[in-house]
Design a protein around this motif. Structure first.
Motif, PDB file in Angstrom:
ATOM      1  N   PHE A 367       0.371  -0.999  -0.285  1.00  0.00           N
ATOM      2  CA  PHE A 367      -0.407  -0.256  -0.208  1.00  0.00           C
ATOM      3  C   PHE A 367       1.283   1.041   0.105  1.00  0.00           C
ATOM      4  O   PHE A 367       0.282   2.207  -0.529  1.00  0.00           O
ATOM      5  CB  PHE A 367      -0.813  -0.252   1.413  1.00  0.00           C
ATOM      6  CG  PHE A 367      -2.418  -1.038   1.080  1.00  0.00           C
ATOM      7  CD1 PHE A 367      -2.935  -0.260   0.345  1.00  0.00           C
ATOM      8  CD2 PHE A 367      -1.981  -2.291   1.788  1.00  0.00           C
ATOM      9  CE1 PHE A 367      -4.512  -1.735   0.270  1.00  0.00           C
ATOM     10  CE2 PHE A 367      -3.044  -3.327   1.733  1.00  0.00           C
ATOM     11  CZ  PHE A 367      -3.741  -2.727   1.050  1.00  0.00           C
ATOM     12  N   GLY A 368       2.014   1.247   0.290  1.00  0.00           N
ATOM     13  CA  GLY A 368       3.096   2.388   0.331  1.00  0.00           C
ATOM     14  C   GLY A 368       2.786   2.997   1.878  1.00  0.00           C
ATOM     15  O   GLY A 368       2.409   2.548   2.920  1.00  0.00           O
ATOM     16  N   ARG A 369       4.326   4.129   2.317  1.00  0.00           N
ATOM     17  CA  ARG A 369       4.005   4.760   3.367  1.00  0.00           C
ATOM     18  C   ARG A 369       3.394   5.817   3.401  1.00  0.00           C
ATOM     19  O   ARG A 369       3.348   5.361   4.895  1.00  0.00           O
ATOM     20  CB  ARG A 369       6.093   5.243   3.505  1.00  0.00           C
ATOM     21  CG  ARG A 369       7.007   3.956   2.739  1.00  0.00           C
ATOM     22  CD  ARG A 369       7.310   2.551   3.248  1.00  0.00           C
ATOM     23  NE  ARG A 369       8.617   2.397   2.799  1.00  0.00           N
ATOM     24  CZ  ARG A 369       8.188   1.080   1.714  1.00  0.00           C
ATOM     25  NH1 ARG A 369       7.190   0.658   1.841  1.00  0.00           N
ATOM     26  NH2 ARG A 369       9.490   0.892   1.328  1.00  0.00           N
ATOM     27  N   GLU A 428      15.764   5.204   3.850  1.00  0.00           N
ATOM     28  CA  GLU A 428      15.643   5.504   2.971  1.00  0.00           C
ATOM     29  C   GLU A 428      15.333   6.852   1.476  1.00  0.00           C
ATOM     30  O   GLU A 428      15.687   7.019   0.430  1.00  0.00           O
ATOM     31  CB  GLU A 428      14.076   4.573   2.345  1.00  0.00           C
ATOM     32  CG  GLU A 428      13.754   3.229   2.375  1.00  0.00           C
ATOM     33  CD  GLU A 428      12.505   3.297   2.421  1.00  0.00           C
ATOM     34  OE1 GLU A 428      11.988   1.799   1.986  1.00  0.00           O
ATOM     35  OE2 GLU A 428      11.573   3.221   2.538  1.00  0.00           O
ATOM     36  N   VAL A 429      14.720   7.281   2.686  1.00  0.00           N
ATOM     37  CA  VAL A 429      15.196   8.785   1.896  1.00  0.00           C
ATOM     38  C   VAL A 429      16.121   9.695   1.932  1.00  0.00           C
ATOM     39  O   VAL A 429      16.747  10.200   0.493  1.00  0.00           O
ATOM     40  CB  VAL A 429      14.147   9.629   2.309  1.00  0.00           C
ATOM     41  CG1 VAL A 429      14.020  11.419   2.202  1.00  0.00           C
ATOM     42  CG2 VAL A 429      12.490   9.415   2.940  1.00  0.00           C
ATOM     43  N   LEU A 491       5.184  14.464   2.736  1.00  0.00           N
ATOM     44  CA  LEU A 491       6.250  13.278   2.948  1.00  0.00           C
ATOM     45  C   LEU A 491       5.205  12.613   1.141  1.00  0.00           C
ATOM     46  O   LEU A 491       4.140  12.756   0.999  1.00  0.00           O
ATOM     47  CB  LEU A 491       5.196  12.002   3.868  1.00  0.00           C
ATOM     48  CG  LEU A 491       5.711  12.378   5.276  1.00  0.00           C
ATOM     49  CD1 LEU A 491       4.527  11.397   6.110  1.00  0.00           C
ATOM     50  CD2 LEU A 491       7.232  12.580   5.621  1.00  0.00           C
ATOM     51  N   PRO A 492       6.634  11.895   0.736  1.00  0.00           N
ATOM     52  CA  PRO A 492       6.839  11.537  -0.367  1.00  0.00           C
ATOM     53  C   PRO A 492       6.594  10.341  -0.433  1.00  0.00           C
ATOM     54  O   PRO A 492       6.591   8.940   0.189  1.00  0.00           O
ATOM     55  CB  PRO A 492       8.265  11.921  -1.091  1.00  0.00           C
ATOM     56  CG  PRO A 492       8.647  11.636  -0.206  1.00  0.00           C
ATOM     57  CD  PRO A 492       7.890  11.985   0.758  1.00  0.00           C
ATOM     58  N   GLU A 493       5.707   9.253  -1.852  1.00  0.00           N
ATOM     59  CA  GLU A 493       6.193   8.109  -1.307  1.00  0.00           C
ATOM     60  C   GLU A 493       7.296   7.388  -2.364  1.00  0.00           C
ATOM     61  O   GLU A 493       7.614   7.638  -3.342  1.00  0.00           O
ATOM     62  CB  GLU A 493       5.014   7.217  -2.376  1.00  0.00           C
ATOM     63  CG  GLU A 493       4.302   6.083  -2.680  1.00  0.00           C
ATOM     64  CD  GLU A 493       4.161   5.174  -1.031  1.00  0.00           C
ATOM     65  OE1 GLU A 493       5.537   4.706  -0.782  1.00  0.00           O
ATOM     66  OE2 GLU A 493       3.349   5.513  -0.212  1.00  0.00           O
ATOM     67  N   VAL A 494       7.755   6.558  -1.141  1.00  0.00           N
ATOM     68  CA  VAL A 494       9.227   6.057  -1.757  1.00  0.00           C
ATOM     69  C   VAL A 494       9.390   4.856  -1.682  1.00  0.00           C
ATOM     70  O   VAL A 494      10.384   3.260  -2.461  1.00  0.00           O
ATOM     71  CB  VAL A 494      10.301   6.318  -0.875  1.00  0.00           C
ATOM     72  CG1 VAL A 494      10.673   7.916  -1.554  1.00  0.00           C
ATOM     73  CG2 VAL A 494      10.246   5.918   0.536  1.00  0.00           C
ATOM     74  N   PHE A 515       5.292  12.057  -5.975  1.00  0.00           N
ATOM     75  CA  PHE A 515       6.641  10.582  -5.881  1.00  0.00           C
ATOM     76  C   PHE A 515       5.977   9.785  -6.590  1.00  0.00           C
ATOM     77  O   PHE A 515       6.226   8.853  -7.823  1.00  0.00           O
ATOM     78  CB  PHE A 515       7.044  10.686  -5.463  1.00  0.00           C
ATOM     79  CG  PHE A 515       7.805  11.049  -4.520  1.00  0.00           C
ATOM     80  CD1 PHE A 515       8.189  12.740  -5.333  1.00  0.00           C
ATOM     81  CD2 PHE A 515       9.691  11.162  -3.722  1.00  0.00           C
ATOM     82  CE1 PHE A 515       9.348  13.404  -5.523  1.00  0.00           C
ATOM     83  CE2 PHE A 515      10.555  11.934  -3.936  1.00  0.00           C
ATOM     84  CZ  PHE A 515      10.639  12.949  -4.062  1.00  0.00           C
ATOM     85  N   ASP A 516       4.960   8.419  -6.429  1.00  0.00           N
ATOM     86  CA  ASP A 516       4.487   7.452  -6.562  1.00  0.00           C
ATOM     87  C   ASP A 516       4.111   7.609  -8.717  1.00  0.00           C
ATOM     88  O   ASP A 516       3.938   6.770  -8.841  1.00  0.00           O
ATOM     89  CB  ASP A 516       3.048   7.388  -5.940  1.00  0.00           C
ATOM     90  CG  ASP A 516       2.098   7.665  -5.961  1.00  0.00           C
ATOM     91  OD1 ASP A 516       2.343   9.177  -6.100  1.00  0.00           O
ATOM     92  OD2 ASP A 516       0.846   7.396  -5.688  1.00  0.00           O
TER      93      ASP A 516
END
Length: 535
Positions: A367-369, A428-429, A491-494, A515-516
């Motif tokens: 589902f993503g961060r 991760e970022v 907050l981005p999706e990584v 981002f996603d």
């Protein structure tokens, strides 16, 4: 490969003799920074990367001692034997000033540990840093075992905080660099899962002692020795991360680690993984030189500053939504609220945390961060607001007391998962070359906020003229609303992005919330090189 080193200011930037001509390239000539193995589905990755998974899970298991220790220290303050030993004679509850001093010094220890250990993590490697952490944990347990005065416990809490802080900033980085791209979120969250298992064991131990031997507070402290020994063995046996080795030009050692972790998997190309790592490191070095983002404070320069803020924000939000009320000082809070069995409440909350982590760990890579961070924190804000409303009535009654526990459980459930994903953002970022430093400073920034609330929360609950008590929920509802609103924007999706892709997204200044949806050049180059080939 030979290694050349160039010194820029106080920063040592490692170079290998890898050039762009030697990197794997696409038809367009650019380096490839996404491997064939990165395209495998999540569930197939679970089946293929079993050895890497076992190594990552063994490393994550070591968080159980941290969870046990931190919950033991938080809950033991309500133990009758501990109160008799450390409280002012004639009192049944330890004064807020002592509780806040212990909580504050623990957060201070976390900050000190995170700031200091990053130098060892970056220069000597992730594994030596873990061994240093083990020594600090042994020292903290030794101090706790012989503490007999409140200031002795202060020293123990300082060492305990240093160990927790060091592990918080190092273990997610280790896991992100040892785990496959598709499973980074799962294994980073496994760290928080085992941390909560340790917390649950501490709550159960204290609860059982309350029934059988209420004046005994030493036995739970001694049980920590049984946990620290196997952790030392694990730290001694696990390998260094291939990403760190590649960043230092130690390519032969990186190949050996990849062979240990993933050797024998059909279709897995170790050389391609090495080339992807060296290409990513080299590209980051070139960009750093072009943008003049070098030196000791590079993490605060250019786009690195934004990445630093994003890396730390999810953990900062957990402080502003009231973690100190329904987690750190749960026993103290419910004891003040009139609950006759605060230890049982902490056991319930620990079970809720465990369920939350099981859900989060299995969903974060699918589902993503971003959605699993922003929306749960919004639920927490609503929950602490309800706690404040309940505080306006007779919350010692059976019905409202149960409602109090319900909203505390809801806040705990939602915050636990979101907070755990915060470690994924911290690991991760950042860029690969600044990963250890950025993770350490971002989490240290969170702990600066924690220090403030560690001192203030007990005083807000039960000190001075105000004595807000349960109405403390109103305060955290306000601060939480603002911090969650900021999180929604930044907050981005990584999820499932390689380090090279994340670097590109930031360098191209792609809108953080999009981002996603963005197709990176790294992905397009990888598609050109790999074509229809699949593992």
């Amino acid at each position: 490969m030979d290694q050349q080193q160039g010194k820029h200011g106080v920063e040592l930037v490692e170079r290998t003799n890898t050039t762009e001509d030697q990197m794997p390239t696409s038809k367009g000539g650019g380096p490839v920074m996404r491997s064939k193995a990165d395209e495998i589905s999540i569930w197939r990755s679970v089946l293929l990367f079993k050895r890497a998974g076992c190594i990552a899970m063994a490393a994550a298991f070591c968080a159980a001692l941290d969870g046990y220790q931190i919950n033991l220290n938080g809950g033991i303050i309500a133990n009758k034997g501990f109160i008799k030993q450390f409280a002012t004679p004639g009192t049944t509850v330890i004064l807020g000033k002592y509780v806040s001093a212990w909580g504050g010094i623990q957060s201070t220890g976390q900050f000190i540990g995170q700031v200091l250990l990053q130098y060892a993590t970056e220069s000597w490697g992730r594994k030596p840093a873990l061994l240093i952490i083990w020594v600090i944990l042994v020292a903290s347990i030794f101090t706790e075992s012989f503490a007999s005065h409140w200031d002795h416990w202060l020293v123990a809490k300082l060492l305990s905080g240093m160990g927790v802080g060091m592990l918080q900033s190092t273990m997610p980085v280790y896991l992100s660099e040892i785990a496959p791209t598709q499973l980074r979120g799962f294994f980073i969250n496994a760290y928080s899962f085992w941390f909560i298992v340790g917390q649950l064991f501490a709550s159960v131990a204290l609860y059982c002692l309350k029934a059988t031997d209420p004046l005994n507070y030493k036995t739970p402290i001694y049980t920590q020795w049984a946990m620290v020994i196997p952790i030392g063995i694990i730290f001694a046996l696990i390998p260094e991360t291939p990403w760190w080795l590649a960043s230092k030009g130690k390519l032969d050692e990186a190949r050996k680690v990849l062979q240990i972790c993933n050797g024998g998997i059909e279709g897995y190309d170790i050389q391609e993984q090495i080339e992807v790592m060296t290409a990513t490191v080299e590209m980051e070095r070139q960009l750093a030189e072009e943008n003049k983002e070098l030196g000791q404070w590079a993490i605060f320069q250019g786009r690195n500053l934004l990445r630093f803020v994003i890396a730390g924000w999810p953990k900062i939000v957990q402080q502003f939504v009231g973690l100190s009320v329904f987690n750190t000082y749960a026993v103290y809070f419910f004891q003040y609220a009139g609950n006759k069995n605060p230890f049982l409440v902490t056991v319930i909350l620990s079970c809720v945390q465990l369920i939350s982590m099981l859900v989060t760990a299995t969903c974060t890579d699918s589902f993503g961060r971003r959605p699993l961070t922003v929306y749960p924190y919004a639920v927490t804000v609503a929950s602490v607001l309800c706690l404040g409303i309940i505080g306006c009535f007779d919350y010692t009654s059976k019905s409202l007391g149960s409602l109090l526990i319900f909203f505390a459980c809801l806040a705990t459930f939602s915050t636990t998962g979101a907070s755990a994903i915060g470690y994924a953002y911290a690991a991760e970022v950042p860029t690969q070359r600044l990963r250890a430093r950025t993770a350490a400073w971002s989490l240290a920034a969170s702990n600066l906020i924690a220090i403030m609330f560690s001192f203030c929360t007990p005083l807000m609950i039960n000190q001075g003229r105000a004595k807000w008590g349960v109405k403390t929920g109103f305060f955290f509802a306000g601060t939480g609303f603002v911090s969650v609103a900021i999180a929604w924007f930044i907050l981005p999706e990584v999820t499932r992005r390689t380090p090279g892709e994340i670097d590109e997204l930031f360098e191209k200044r792609v809108t953080l919330r999009k981002f996603d949806k963005y197709v990176t050049e790294v992905q397009m180059r990888a598609d050109e090189v790999h074509g229809d080939e699949k593992m």
